[in-house]
Motif scaffolding. Sequence first.
Motif, PDB file in Angstrom:
ATOM      1  N   PRO B 150     -86.089  25.233  45.758  1.00 43.60           N
ATOM      2  CA  PRO B 150     -84.762  25.339  45.148  1.00 43.60           C
ATOM      3  C   PRO B 150     -84.353  24.039  44.471  1.00 43.60           C
ATOM      4  CG  PRO B 150     -84.573  25.239  47.541  1.00 43.60           C
ATOM      5  CD  PRO B 150     -86.040  25.275  47.232  1.00 43.60           C
ATOM      6  N   ARG B 151     -83.557  24.152  43.441  1.00 38.78           N
ATOM      7  CA  ARG B 151     -83.040  22.974  42.726  1.00 38.78           C
ATOM      8  C   ARG B 151     -81.698  22.622  43.352  1.00 38.78           C
ATOM      9  NH1 ARG B 151     -82.875  23.782  36.627  1.00 38.78           N
ATOM     10  NH2 ARG B 151     -83.929  21.764  36.470  1.00 38.78           N
ATOM     11  N   LEU B 152     -81.665  21.501  44.059  1.00 38.88           N
ATOM     12  CA  LEU B 152     -80.507  21.200  44.896  1.00 38.88           C
ATOM     13  C   LEU B 152     -79.843  19.879  44.548  1.00 38.88           C
ATOM     14  CD1 LEU B 152     -81.935  22.310  48.391  1.00 38.88           C
ATOM     15  CD2 LEU B 152     -80.636  23.668  46.724  1.00 38.88           C
ATOM     16  N   ALA B 153     -78.543  19.939  44.401  1.00 38.25           N
ATOM     17  CA  ALA B 153     -77.708  18.744  44.292  1.00 38.25           C
ATOM     18  C   ALA B 153     -76.684  18.804  45.419  1.00 38.25           C
ATOM     19  CB  ALA B 153     -77.005  18.704  42.937  1.00 38.25           C
ATOM     20  N   ILE B 154     -76.049  17.688  45.691  1.00 39.25           N
ATOM     21  CA  ILE B 154     -75.017  17.661  46.717  1.00 39.25           C
ATOM     22  C   ILE B 154     -73.666  17.433  46.055  1.00 39.25           C
ATOM     23  CG2 ILE B 154     -74.093  16.420  48.714  1.00 39.25           C
ATOM     24  CD1 ILE B 154     -76.944  15.719  49.487  1.00 39.25           C
ATOM     25  N   ARG B 155     -72.733  18.275  46.395  1.00 44.72           N
ATOM     26  CA  ARG B 155     -71.368  18.024  45.958  1.00 44.72           C
ATOM     27  C   ARG B 155     -70.731  17.063  46.964  1.00 44.72           C
ATOM     28  NH1 ARG B 155     -66.775  22.437  44.467  1.00 44.72           N
ATOM     29  NH2 ARG B 155     -65.090  20.977  44.078  1.00 44.72           N
ATOM     30  N   VAL B 156     -70.263  15.947  46.438  1.00 45.72           N
ATOM     31  CA  VAL B 156     -69.715  14.886  47.278  1.00 45.72           C
ATOM     32  C   VAL B 156     -68.191  15.027  47.335  1.00 45.72           C
ATOM     33  CG1 VAL B 156     -69.532  12.390  47.583  1.00 45.72           C
ATOM     34  CG2 VAL B 156     -71.598  13.377  46.523  1.00 45.72           C
ATOM     35  N   ASN B 157     -67.640  14.966  48.525  1.00 47.80           N
ATOM     36  CA  ASN B 157     -66.182  14.852  48.655  1.00 47.80           C
ATOM     37  C   ASN B 157     -65.845  13.368  48.639  1.00 47.80           C
ATOM     38  OD1 ASN B 157     -63.445  15.141  49.219  1.00 47.80           O
ATOM     39  ND2 ASN B 157     -63.771  15.347  51.423  1.00 47.80           N
ATOM     40  N   PRO B 158     -65.381  12.868  47.516  1.00 45.89           N
ATOM     41  CA  PRO B 158     -65.137  11.422  47.428  1.00 45.89           C
ATOM     42  C   PRO B 158     -63.895  11.031  48.228  1.00 45.89           C
ATOM     43  CG  PRO B 158     -64.379  12.495  45.419  1.00 45.89           C
ATOM     44  CD  PRO B 158     -64.985  13.572  46.280  1.00 45.89           C
ATOM     45  N   SER B 159     -63.816   9.772  48.573  1.00 47.71           N
ATOM     46  CA  SER B 159     -62.659   9.323  49.346  1.00 47.71           C
ATOM     47  C   SER B 159     -61.489   8.979  48.427  1.00 47.71           C
ATOM     48  CB  SER B 159     -63.039   8.098  50.181  1.00 47.71           C
ATOM     49  OG  SER B 159     -63.532   7.091  49.327  1.00 47.71           O
ATOM     50  N   PHE B 160     -61.706   9.055  47.114  1.00 49.20           N
ATOM     51  CA  PHE B 160     -60.626   8.798  46.151  1.00 49.20           C
ATOM     52  C   PHE B 160     -60.257  10.099  45.461  1.00 49.20           C
ATOM     53  CE2 PHE B 160     -64.805   7.839  44.406  1.00 49.20           C
ATOM     54  CZ  PHE B 160     -64.869   8.691  43.323  1.00 49.20           C
ATOM     55  N   ASP B 161     -59.073  10.147  44.874  1.00 53.28           N
ATOM     56  CA  ASP B 161     -58.715  11.312  44.075  1.00 53.28           C
ATOM     57  C   ASP B 161     -58.391  10.876  42.651  1.00 53.28           C
ATOM     58  OD1 ASP B 161     -56.229  10.197  44.207  1.00 53.28           O
ATOM     59  OD2 ASP B 161     -55.323  11.768  45.416  1.00 53.28           O
ATOM     60  N   LEU B 162     -58.169  11.867  41.802  1.00 54.27           N
ATOM     61  CA  LEU B 162     -57.819  11.598  40.406  1.00 54.27           C
ATOM     62  C   LEU B 162     -56.303  11.502  40.327  1.00 54.27           C
ATOM     63  CD1 LEU B 162     -58.339  11.425  37.367  1.00 54.27           C
ATOM     64  CD2 LEU B 162     -58.717  13.890  37.339  1.00 54.27           C
ATOM     65  N   LYS B 163     -55.816  10.308  40.055  1.00 58.40           N
ATOM     66  CA  LYS B 163     -54.363  10.086  40.046  1.00 58.40           C
ATOM     67  C   LYS B 163     -53.674  10.943  38.976  1.00 58.40           C
ATOM     68  CE  LYS B 163     -54.463   6.635  43.076  1.00 58.40           C
ATOM     69  NZ  LYS B 163     -55.659   7.238  43.727  1.00 58.40           N
ATOM     70  N   GLY B 164     -52.578  11.535  39.374  1.00 60.67           N
ATOM     71  CA  GLY B 164     -51.783  12.310  38.415  1.00 60.67           C
ATOM     72  C   GLY B 164     -52.406  13.638  38.030  1.00 60.67           C
ATOM     73  N   SER B 165     -53.428  14.073  38.758  1.00 57.83           N
ATOM     74  CA  SER B 165     -54.083  15.323  38.369  1.00 57.83           C
ATOM     75  C   SER B 165     -53.310  16.503  38.919  1.00 57.83           C
ATOM     76  CB  SER B 165     -55.523  15.356  38.878  1.00 57.83           C
ATOM     77  OG  SER B 165     -55.570  15.389  40.274  1.00 57.83           O
ATOM     78  N   GLY B 166     -53.448  17.627  38.207  1.00 60.11           N
ATOM     79  CA  GLY B 166     -52.757  18.844  38.624  1.00 60.11           C
ATOM     80  C   GLY B 166     -53.337  19.403  39.902  1.00 60.11           C
ATOM     81  N   MET B 167     -54.627  19.235  40.099  1.00 54.22           N
ATOM     82  CA  MET B 167     -55.320  19.746  41.289  1.00 54.22           C
ATOM     83  C   MET B 167     -56.189  18.633  41.848  1.00 54.22           C
ATOM     84  SD  MET B 167     -55.059  23.190  41.574  1.00 54.22           S
ATOM     85  CE  MET B 167     -54.024  24.248  40.558  1.00 54.22           C
ATOM     86  N   LYS B 168     -55.879  18.181  43.025  1.00 52.39           N
ATOM     87  CA  LYS B 168     -56.700  17.137  43.624  1.00 52.39           C
ATOM     88  C   LYS B 168     -57.879  17.781  44.349  1.00 52.39           C
ATOM     89  CE  LYS B 168     -52.856  13.951  44.113  1.00 52.39           C
ATOM     90  NZ  LYS B 168     -53.029  13.502  42.723  1.00 52.39           N
TER      91      LYS B 168
END
Lengths: 408, 408
Positions: B150-168
Amino acid sequence: MKPIGPIPAGYAALDGELAIGGKKASELVEIAGRTPLFIYSRNLLTHRIAQLRAAMPERLALHYAVKANPFGPVLEHLAPLVDGFDIASGGELEMAGAAGIDPRRISFAGPGKRDAELEAAISRGVTLNLESEGEAARALAIGERLGIAPRLAIRVNPSFDLKGSGMKMGGGAKPFGIDAERVPALARDIIASGAEWRGFHIFAGSQALSAEAIIDTQAQTLTLAADLAVASGAPLPHCNLGGGFGIPYFPGDEPLDIAAVGDALSRKLADLPEILRETQFCIELGRYIAGEAGVYLCRIVDRKVSHGETYLVTDGGLHHQLAASGNFGTVVRRNYPVAIATRFDAPVEEEANVVGCLCTPLDRLADKAGFPRAEVGDLVAVFCAGAYGASASPAMFLGQGPAAEILV
Amino acid sequence: MKPIGPIPAGYAALDGELAIGGKKASELVEIAGRTPLFIYSRNLLTHRIAQLRAAMPERLALHYAVKANPFGPVLEHLAPLVDGFDIASGGELEMAGAAGIDPRRISFAGPGKRDAELEAAISRGVTLNLESEGEAARALAIGERLGIAPRLAIRVNPSFDLKGSGMKMGGGAKPFGIDAERVPALARDIIASGAEWRGFHIFAGSQALSAEAIIDTQAQTLTLAADLAVASGAPLPHCNLGGGFGIPYFPGDEPLDIAAVGDALSRKLADLPEILRETQFCIELGRYIAGEAGVYLCRIVDRKVSHGETYLVTDGGLHHQLAASGNFGTVVRRNYPVAIATRFDAPVEEEANVVGCLCTPLDRLADKAGFPRAEVGDLVAVFCAGAYGASASPAMFLGQGPAAEILV
């Protein structure tokens, strides 16, 4: 830990699982063939109608608002149990027709009726609750063209609203109905036109849990109906008093005391002014009839931990449960009644978030709630799913598609 | 009078009507055969991709997030223009397949992937952005059973968010991805398993209008990717930097300065740490590509006055425009850009509410906004309708059904 809403009466465990209509959740999924799945209970629908019949005055007719749950088998089940059906579109007219409902038992309210919808309704003998003078003119013209006397009622925009209701449909400027002071002139025009005069539809709000508020609104509605009938110069054949009966969704919500509502309405109907003596009154309920009779089941496909919080990730979500996710008409998100259906009588063991499979933070079915420890493969039940669930959610969002639905 | 959002660039009047792709709104309705209607513009899609190509560094690949608008002709149009596609479900995999998109250009993110979805993706060579250790184990087991790496990548939950974004989508506990500190161990396991290691997917938020916030997030994302690659002990073949590019919806919103974002990213990519030198970077955009390229047209079926307020009642509504009605992820309702399409260059003459045909007070497309005087039969245009419109709204609500969609 955040509380969850109250699980409605009528649900119990069988061999540790939530059972509906005598069948376990896992059996119901097997019958339906897949999750996510809406299950509606015949018994609970029948029981709710019986409760209403027992509480309400005998002369009061009971209508079902199709918009709450238009699933064909639900309409067929309710057809012999209620006195009439209220629809909100040409699409619902087709659904009612497919369920074998006599169009003469149907009334049609909705602020944006197209000509094609008016024509379909008039030609079948559906009563139109007119939302404006313009719509009245269009309906009369279509009736004339078809050579049919249309059955016409006027939807009144009352100057009062239903206190504490989830959705206010009256009080001040509204897109619904005709401002009360303009109603008598239109009623006289309709009666003079030779149309079949059907009376008034007066709807002040929905989803109220206070009997006092509903009693107060019904009293104001009867006074308004009498005043408008006198001003219209004709007795009132029919009057739809609206609905507004709410169900408990959230922690702390208490069931509506329908006995109190029925008692007060009985006294009112026993002491009507002359002009309303022959009037046929009805109430129109959707959510109150179907809401608690439905459960949404989805399956846990992942169990994960992030920064110490547990997530139960399901194959369901807001695409079937928009309101439960907190994204439909609510400002502050609170938890609906949610349970692990396959561990229905197990004690609370952990705090967890139940989320859907959608890639959006909006997709949450339970927030920091207490559950028995659940694993991948367990079923989650969201209660109060019988009304404004399947049909009121964006089923195609993120390519998901509709849930299965069964009536058991 | 309340303001409306800014009408996007690229829309002009022709003979007094809104024109799209050189055709007037009324002509487009005739072509489609009905209202309500979503119209997507080939030219505006192409133009937006060209703007992005001009602004972004050459080595940066551009992916389209299908969830924003999965309409088949839109996918077909974008197929030769972008470098890859991101999907969020097995349903979107089918849609991409129907549009002829090579599955090896597709990556699949989503927290609740079912086994059947994993199998379909693995067997076709789609890259999986893994959301948990449990999902990784399931994907590896399915790959083994199928005899496919399988072709696998990992989705990372970063410890930072995108400031001012509609959906964090990052910062703290989240149902998405794997907490950054657990990523290296899983990456090593995946590489050791013989799967095709594809790298990281790091998505911190969406719908941001501040270039500064996006620049800051991209810098943090690159630092995190480098740290995780080093800790994983292997160079990074691929890294999805997420998206987050917003579009102006509301009064006062200013367009994102993509030139500034591209300049900053170019400097970053020219000065990468050793371990990222060979990495293929991409950004994943949905709303930013499709949002402003779409318009929703509905027809006025009634014009009415209640308590001095004017209502333009249309045959459209929140069943196609949930977000524009203010009922999807917003707390305070504000007006999207809305206009009378058939009087597009006429001056403002009155204050009016534009409502849908649904029997609920939630169904409002413009609140107390200024318009030329419109009559029954006029067309209303809601802009910014190209993303999260048709597929993100409850089309079956009140028996209405989906709108028509065309690409012109």
